[in-house]
Structures are given as C-alpha cells and as structure tokens.
Design an enzyme around this catalytic site. Structure first.
Site, PDB file in Angstrom:
ATOM      1  N   PRO A  80     -42.736 -53.950 -63.336  1.00 49.70           N
ATOM      2  CA  PRO A  80     -43.234 -53.677 -64.663  1.00 49.70           C
ATOM      3  C   PRO A  80     -44.857 -53.926 -64.579  1.00 49.70           C
ATOM      4  O   PRO A  80     -45.361 -54.926 -64.514  1.00 49.70           O
ATOM      5  CB  PRO A  80     -42.574 -54.009 -65.601  1.00 49.70           C
ATOM      6  CG  PRO A  80     -41.965 -55.412 -65.349  1.00 49.70           C
ATOM      7  CD  PRO A  80     -41.746 -55.203 -63.655  1.00 49.70           C
ATOM      8  N   THR A  81     -45.753 -53.006 -65.139  1.00 55.09           N
ATOM      9  CA  THR A  81     -47.060 -53.319 -65.212  1.00 55.09           C
ATOM     10  C   THR A  81     -47.657 -52.611 -66.648  1.00 55.09           C
ATOM     11  O   THR A  81     -47.510 -51.409 -66.829  1.00 55.09           O
ATOM     12  CB  THR A  81     -48.096 -52.777 -64.150  1.00 55.09           C
ATOM     13  OG1 THR A  81     -48.135 -51.358 -63.900  1.00 55.09           O
ATOM     14  CG2 THR A  81     -47.861 -53.687 -62.868  1.00 55.09           C
ATOM     15  N   SER A 109     -42.859 -51.139 -68.559  1.00 57.30           N
ATOM     16  CA  SER A 109     -43.202 -52.221 -69.185  1.00 57.30           C
ATOM     17  C   SER A 109     -43.236 -52.265 -70.668  1.00 57.30           C
ATOM     18  O   SER A 109     -43.507 -51.025 -71.143  1.00 57.30           O
ATOM     19  CB  SER A 109     -44.652 -52.959 -68.643  1.00 57.30           C
ATOM     20  OG  SER A 109     -45.376 -52.835 -69.304  1.00 57.30           O
ATOM     21  N   THR A 158     -38.836 -60.858 -69.522  1.00 55.05           N
ATOM     22  CA  THR A 158     -40.081 -61.485 -68.991  1.00 55.05           C
ATOM     23  C   THR A 158     -40.221 -62.899 -69.655  1.00 55.05           C
ATOM     24  O   THR A 158     -40.364 -62.778 -70.980  1.00 55.05           O
ATOM     25  CB  THR A 158     -41.496 -60.706 -68.999  1.00 55.05           C
ATOM     26  OG1 THR A 158     -41.267 -59.699 -68.082  1.00 55.05           O
ATOM     27  CG2 THR A 158     -42.571 -61.521 -68.426  1.00 55.05           C
ATOM     28  N   HIS A 279     -45.687 -63.562 -61.887  1.00 52.75           N
ATOM     29  CA  HIS A 279     -46.458 -62.559 -62.412  1.00 52.75           C
ATOM     30  C   HIS A 279     -47.588 -62.013 -61.653  1.00 52.75           C
ATOM     31  O   HIS A 279     -48.675 -61.802 -62.434  1.00 52.75           O
ATOM     32  CB  HIS A 279     -46.927 -62.999 -63.907  1.00 52.75           C
ATOM     33  CG  HIS A 279     -46.737 -61.898 -65.233  1.00 52.75           C
ATOM     34  ND1 HIS A 279     -45.896 -61.947 -65.844  1.00 52.75           N
ATOM     35  CD2 HIS A 279     -47.826 -61.074 -65.637  1.00 52.75           C
ATOM     36  CE1 HIS A 279     -46.225 -61.021 -66.696  1.00 52.75           C
ATOM     37  NE2 HIS A 279     -47.437 -60.443 -66.374  1.00 52.75           N
ATOM     38  N   ASP A 310     -40.896 -60.989 -56.450  1.00 56.11           N
ATOM     39  CA  ASP A 310     -41.951 -60.163 -56.385  1.00 56.11           C
ATOM     40  C   ASP A 310     -43.224 -61.045 -56.167  1.00 56.11           C
ATOM     41  O   ASP A 310     -43.003 -62.180 -56.355  1.00 56.11           O
ATOM     42  CB  ASP A 310     -41.968 -59.303 -57.390  1.00 56.11           C
ATOM     43  CG  ASP A 310     -42.601 -59.531 -58.746  1.00 56.11           C
ATOM     44  OD1 ASP A 310     -42.996 -60.781 -58.897  1.00 56.11           O
ATOM     45  OD2 ASP A 310     -42.648 -59.062 -59.546  1.00 56.11           O
ATOM     46  N   ARG A 314     -47.190 -56.341 -49.783  1.00 54.79           N
ATOM     47  CA  ARG A 314     -48.291 -55.460 -49.420  1.00 54.79           C
ATOM     48  C   ARG A 314     -47.613 -54.488 -48.093  1.00 54.79           C
ATOM     49  O   ARG A 314     -48.274 -53.743 -47.664  1.00 54.79           O
ATOM     50  CB  ARG A 314     -49.527 -55.916 -49.150  1.00 54.79           C
ATOM     51  CG  ARG A 314     -50.145 -56.583 -50.336  1.00 54.79           C
ATOM     52  CD  ARG A 314     -50.380 -55.591 -51.536  1.00 54.79           C
ATOM     53  NE  ARG A 314     -50.969 -56.559 -52.476  1.00 54.79           N
ATOM     54  CZ  ARG A 314     -50.081 -57.027 -53.566  1.00 54.79           C
ATOM     55  NH1 ARG A 314     -48.890 -56.625 -53.609  1.00 54.79           N
ATOM     56  NH2 ARG A 314     -50.888 -57.764 -54.451  1.00 54.79           N
ATOM     57  N   GLY A 333     -45.531 -54.711 -57.498  1.00 52.07           N
ATOM     58  CA  GLY A 333     -46.486 -54.108 -58.809  1.00 52.07           C
ATOM     59  C   GLY A 333     -47.749 -53.482 -58.390  1.00 52.07           C
ATOM     60  O   GLY A 333     -47.723 -52.395 -58.848  1.00 52.07           O
ATOM     61  N   ARG A 334     -48.696 -54.021 -57.709  1.00 47.66           N
ATOM     62  CA  ARG A 334     -49.698 -53.427 -57.439  1.00 47.66           C
ATOM     63  C   ARG A 334     -49.846 -52.303 -56.539  1.00 47.66           C
ATOM     64  O   ARG A 334     -50.860 -51.468 -56.449  1.00 47.66           O
ATOM     65  CB  ARG A 334     -50.873 -54.537 -57.032  1.00 47.66           C
ATOM     66  CG  ARG A 334     -51.166 -55.521 -58.317  1.00 47.66           C
ATOM     67  CD  ARG A 334     -52.316 -56.688 -57.713  1.00 47.66           C
ATOM     68  NE  ARG A 334     -52.568 -57.404 -58.672  1.00 47.66           N
ATOM     69  CZ  ARG A 334     -51.853 -58.787 -58.708  1.00 47.66           C
ATOM     70  NH1 ARG A 334     -50.772 -58.914 -58.144  1.00 47.66           N
ATOM     71  NH2 ARG A 334     -52.318 -59.596 -59.727  1.00 47.66           N
TER      72      ARG A 334
HETATM   73  C1  FMN Z   1     -51.898 -54.944 -63.845  1.00 48.09           C
HETATM   74  C2  FMN Z   1     -50.590 -55.680 -64.021  1.00 48.09           C
HETATM   75  C3  FMN Z   1     -49.923 -55.612 -65.378  1.00 48.09           C
HETATM   76  C4  FMN Z   1     -48.718 -56.369 -65.329  1.00 48.09           C
HETATM   77  N1  FMN Z   1     -48.177 -56.159 -66.442  1.00 48.09           N
HETATM   78  C5  FMN Z   1     -46.779 -56.701 -66.437  1.00 48.09           C
HETATM   79  C6  FMN Z   1     -46.088 -56.323 -67.824  1.00 48.09           C
HETATM   80  O1  FMN Z   1     -46.433 -55.811 -68.642  1.00 48.09           O
HETATM   81  N2  FMN Z   1     -44.888 -57.062 -67.766  1.00 48.09           N
HETATM   82  C7  FMN Z   1     -44.225 -58.110 -66.936  1.00 48.09           C
HETATM   83  O2  FMN Z   1     -43.238 -58.422 -67.002  1.00 48.09           O
HETATM   84  N3  FMN Z   1     -45.153 -58.132 -65.785  1.00 48.09           N
HETATM   85  C8  FMN Z   1     -46.325 -57.518 -65.629  1.00 48.09           C
HETATM   86  N4  FMN Z   1     -46.983 -57.880 -64.501  1.00 48.09           N
HETATM   87  C9  FMN Z   1     -46.420 -58.670 -63.374  1.00 48.09           C
HETATM   88  C10 FMN Z   1     -45.710 -57.528 -62.301  1.00 48.09           C
HETATM   89  O3  FMN Z   1     -44.487 -57.343 -63.218  1.00 48.09           O
HETATM   90  C11 FMN Z   1     -45.259 -58.411 -61.353  1.00 48.09           C
HETATM   91  O4  FMN Z   1     -44.626 -59.637 -61.417  1.00 48.09           O
HETATM   92  C12 FMN Z   1     -46.456 -58.436 -60.269  1.00 48.09           C
HETATM   93  O5  FMN Z   1     -47.227 -57.324 -60.168  1.00 48.09           O
HETATM   94  C13 FMN Z   1     -45.943 -58.676 -58.752  1.00 48.09           C
HETATM   95  O6  FMN Z   1     -46.946 -58.783 -57.942  1.00 48.09           O
HETATM   96  P1  FMN Z   1     -47.706 -57.797 -57.098  1.00 48.09           P
HETATM   97  O7  FMN Z   1     -48.501 -56.927 -58.088  1.00 48.09           O
HETATM   98  O8  FMN Z   1     -48.642 -58.711 -55.978  1.00 48.09           O
HETATM   99  O9  FMN Z   1     -46.614 -57.076 -56.410  1.00 48.09           O
HETATM  100  C14 FMN Z   1     -48.333 -56.908 -64.267  1.00 48.09           C
HETATM  101  C15 FMN Z   1     -48.981 -57.243 -62.968  1.00 48.09           C
HETATM  102  C16 FMN Z   1     -50.106 -56.435 -62.896  1.00 48.09           C
HETATM  103  C17 FMN Z   1     -50.848 -56.440 -61.493  1.00 48.09           C
END
Ligand code: FMN
Length: 383
Positions: A80-81, A109, A158, A279, A310, A314, A333-334
């Site tokens: 989720p993001t 999210s 979370t 996160h 997570d 990449r 996520g990214r």
């Molecule tokens: C821009 C962004 C926003 C995020 N927002 C949330 C969120 O709203 N809720 C949540 O549980 N995790 C959030 N995360 C964490 C992601 O769920 C995830 O754990 C993380 O992106 C994993 O790393 P990666 O981006 O390198 O794959 C966010 C991450 C990013 C990059």
C-alpha cells in the site's frame, strides 16, 4: 526515452524522475532522515547468492502460489502507498488494474487517492486493504466495514507508524497538501507540464477514504489535511490489535513487524500473516534490512502463518531470493509507482511485467519448474 526503452525498474525510476515535478518524485522515492534504512534494504538483496542449477527440464515453469486460500499468478503483490495520485493523477486505479490483469494482489492504503469502493470495482477479488488505525477507533471499524462490503478478504494493519517518519526531502521541498504555491513550486509545475495539466484536470490528490469522517468544518482542503495529520493512533497496543482482529472475518495480516517478540504477539492475537517491513525505509532510519530480520522472525513463527516481506525489491530475482530464504510472499511498493510515473497504467503494467519476466528467468536458471522448489533452500536441488 519512452516506456519501450525501460528494461528494468531502475529505467522506470529514471523516466519517472524526468516526468514528475521534483516534489512529487521525491515524496515517492524518499526515505527517512539520512535514508540509511532505505539504502540498506535495497542493497541487502545483493548479498543473497543463488547457485545456478543445470540438467533440469525447465521448459515449463509455473510461478503461481497459493496464499490466504487462493491462487495468485506469482508470489508477489503491491504494497500500500498513500497519496499514490502524486505518481500520476489516477495512479491508484491504474496500479489496481495493472495488478488485477496479471493475477496479482494489490493493496489500497488508508490515505489512498481512490476510494475503497472504486478500487474494488476495478480489482474484483485482487484487492487487499491496508488500515492505519485512526485515533478514533470507530473510524477504523467503519473503514473495515467498507472494505468487507467491497468483498475484500485480506486486511493489512500497519503498526510501524506511531508517528510519521522524518522525511527530509519533503520538508526541504516544502511539500504540503493542498499545494502551497511558492515560486519554486510554480517553476516545478511549469517545467513538468504533462503532470501539471493532468493534475489540474483530475484535481489535487485527496485522502478520499477519510473525507466522510472529517467534521463539516474541516472539509476545506487545508483543514482536511490537518484533520488527516491527526489520524494516527500513537497508542496502538496489542489489545487494540486483538479487537481489530476479532472484528475482521477475513485474513488479518500485521504490517511492519521486525522483531521476533512482536511476531510472537501477532501469533497471540490470531493474525493470519506477518509482513516484515521497514515501511520502505520511511520510518526508523536505524532499522535493519527486512531481509536481515527475516530469519529470526521465521524461527519465532515456526511455520504457523505465512511470513511476507517488502522493502527494496527491484528485481524479479529479489523475489526469488526472498522465497529461497523462507518468505512465503513478497510485496513491492515503489516499482509500480515509478512505472505509473513513467507511463501511467502502461508503465505500472510494464513494472509488473519486468518483475514477472525476471522471476521467470530466475526460476529457469535455478532449475525450478515451480515456486515451491525455490523454498527448498538457498540452493535448490533437482529431483
Ligand atoms: C510513497 C509511499 C507511500 C507509502 N504509504 C504507505 C501507506 O499509506 N501505508 C503503509 O502501510 N505503507 C506505506 N508505504 C510503505 C509501503 O507499503 C511498503 O512497505 C514499502 O514501499 C516497501 O518498500 P519499496 O517501496 O522499496 O518496495 C509507503 C511507501 C511509499 C514509498
């Protein structure tokens, strides 16, 4: 350079960086403080070596796995993001559609920029929902009711945000919602016209799922943003988690677990899964890489529930690495945010296709016809 020239997640990231205003790209790309945890997570995968195997018939390969009572096309899904709409206007639903079309789960999210209901309409049974537990618990229960009514089965709660991490790129960029028009922001928007026009047409990203709970006098964008800032429960204890668990009839996954004792607590409240995560390096900057926390958590869990991971994934190869070390499923996520930034829905799809293709090659090179073989051990044996 267009999407057709993007052959890796790094290529998509480079293209997204050019297409997005700086403040938007940095919001997606950044981590907390010195970004040590983010770099550590990304680099940790390189340390895992996998020994190639030969002499195995790998003409047919099946990356499918079963998790939470159903079959997925591959052992990974989308984390989720929040504020995904900054990657591109409408990016939440673009990513949902791209994942569902490929048979992968995708998590909406709490601070998403699309509603639970609209995402469920696009994703059919592929939608998972992530809950931040708001200070007013009745809001959590109502969000859960909405997710349930939208036929969501998997809920990720979370736990690693008792307070938001210190994201210095956002602070330096003066990023806030609604946008605060400074000469610098105006220049940023003017020099990225495609994103700016699309955002103008679509509207600024908003926390649409939380709108119904904001008091009437907080419906204006700025006061809604301050209402949102208060929507995190800093006193989220295991007692509260147990109440949430008991109220959720589907699969209940705890996200942001890094310590084996916390994993044991997840088991004690009856969680169905654990997501090992920092996160994406956006919270505690001293945190170890999720990969380094995985072995102790696997030992604590002892196979009773699936352990997901997570952070910094990449490459499809990273998915193979995580599974070979005992993770049941991998989240990212990214990568799809970069994809959406690079080319909207096609770009999000491209990100997933790249990961799927790389995972498929890894399976062939490791002599694995099926995913279970990757799990046999670091260096899977044929036969
Ligand atoms: C821009 C962004 C926003 C995020 N927002 C949330 C969120 O709203 N809720 C949540 O549980 N995790 C959030 N995360 C964490 C992601 O769920 C995830 O754990 C993380 O992106 C994993 O790393 P990666 O981006 O390198 O794959 C966010 C991450 C990013 C990059």
């Amino acid at each position: 350079m267009g999407l057709e020239h993007c052959h890796s997640i790094a290529d998509l990231r480079a293209l997204a960086r050019r297409r997005l205003p700086r403040f938007a790209f940095e919001y997606l790309d950044g981590g907390a403080e010195d970004e040590v945890a983010l770099r550590r997570a990304c680099r940790s995968w390189e340390e895992v070596t996998l020994t190639p195997r030969t002499g195995v018939d790998v003409a047919r390969r099946d990356p499918g796995v079963t998790l939470f009572g159903r079959r997925w096309a591959a052992p990974f899904g989308i984390s989720p993001t929040g504020l995904t709409g900054l990657a591109w206007p409408g990016a939440d639903l673009m990513i949902v559609r791209a994942a569902a079309a490929r048979g992968l789960p995708v998590t909406l999210s709490t601070p998403a920029t699309a509603t639970i209901e609209s995402a469920a309409a696009e994703a059919a049974s592929h939608l998972w929902y992530q809950l931040y537990v708001p200070a007013r618990l009745e809001i959590a229960f109502d969000l859960m009711r909405r997710a349930r009514e939208a036929d969501v089965d998997v809920l990720l709660v979370t736990m690693d945000v008792p307070v938001p991490g210190k994201r210095e790129r956002d602070l330096r960029n003066g990023f806030s919602l609604p946008f605060r028009m400074t000469p610098r922001l105006m220049w940023d928007l003017v020099t990225h016209p495609a994103w700016s026009f699309a955002t103008r047409r679509y509207g600024e990203p908003r926390f649409v799922n939380l709108l119904p709970y904001a008091p009437p006098d907080a419906q204006g964008a700025r006061s809604l943003a301050s209402f949102m800032a208060g929507q995190i429960m800093p006193s989220l204890t295991w007692d509260v988690m147990r109440q949430l668990r008991d109220a959720w009839p589907g699969h209940f996954v705890v996200k942001g677990v890094m310590h084996p004792d916390d994993a044991a607590q997840c088991l004690a409240i009856g969680a169905d899964g654990i997501l090992v995560s920092t996160h994406g390096g956006r919270q505690l900057d001293a945190a170890p890489a999720p990969l380094d926390a995985l072995p102790a958590i696997l030992r604590a869990v002892g196979g009773r529930v699936p352990v997901l991971i997570d952070g910094g994934v990449r490459r499809g190869l990273d998915i193979a690495r995580a599974l070979s070390l005992g993770a049941a499923f991998v989240m990212a996520g990214r990568p799809t945010l970069y994809g959406a930034g690079a080319g909207g829905e096609a770009g999000a799809g491209r990100a997933l296709s790249i990961l799927l293709d790389e995972l498929d090659r890894a399976m062939a090179l490791l002599g694995c016809q099926e995913i279970a073989r990757l799990r046999v051990g670091r260096n899977p044996l044929p036969g």
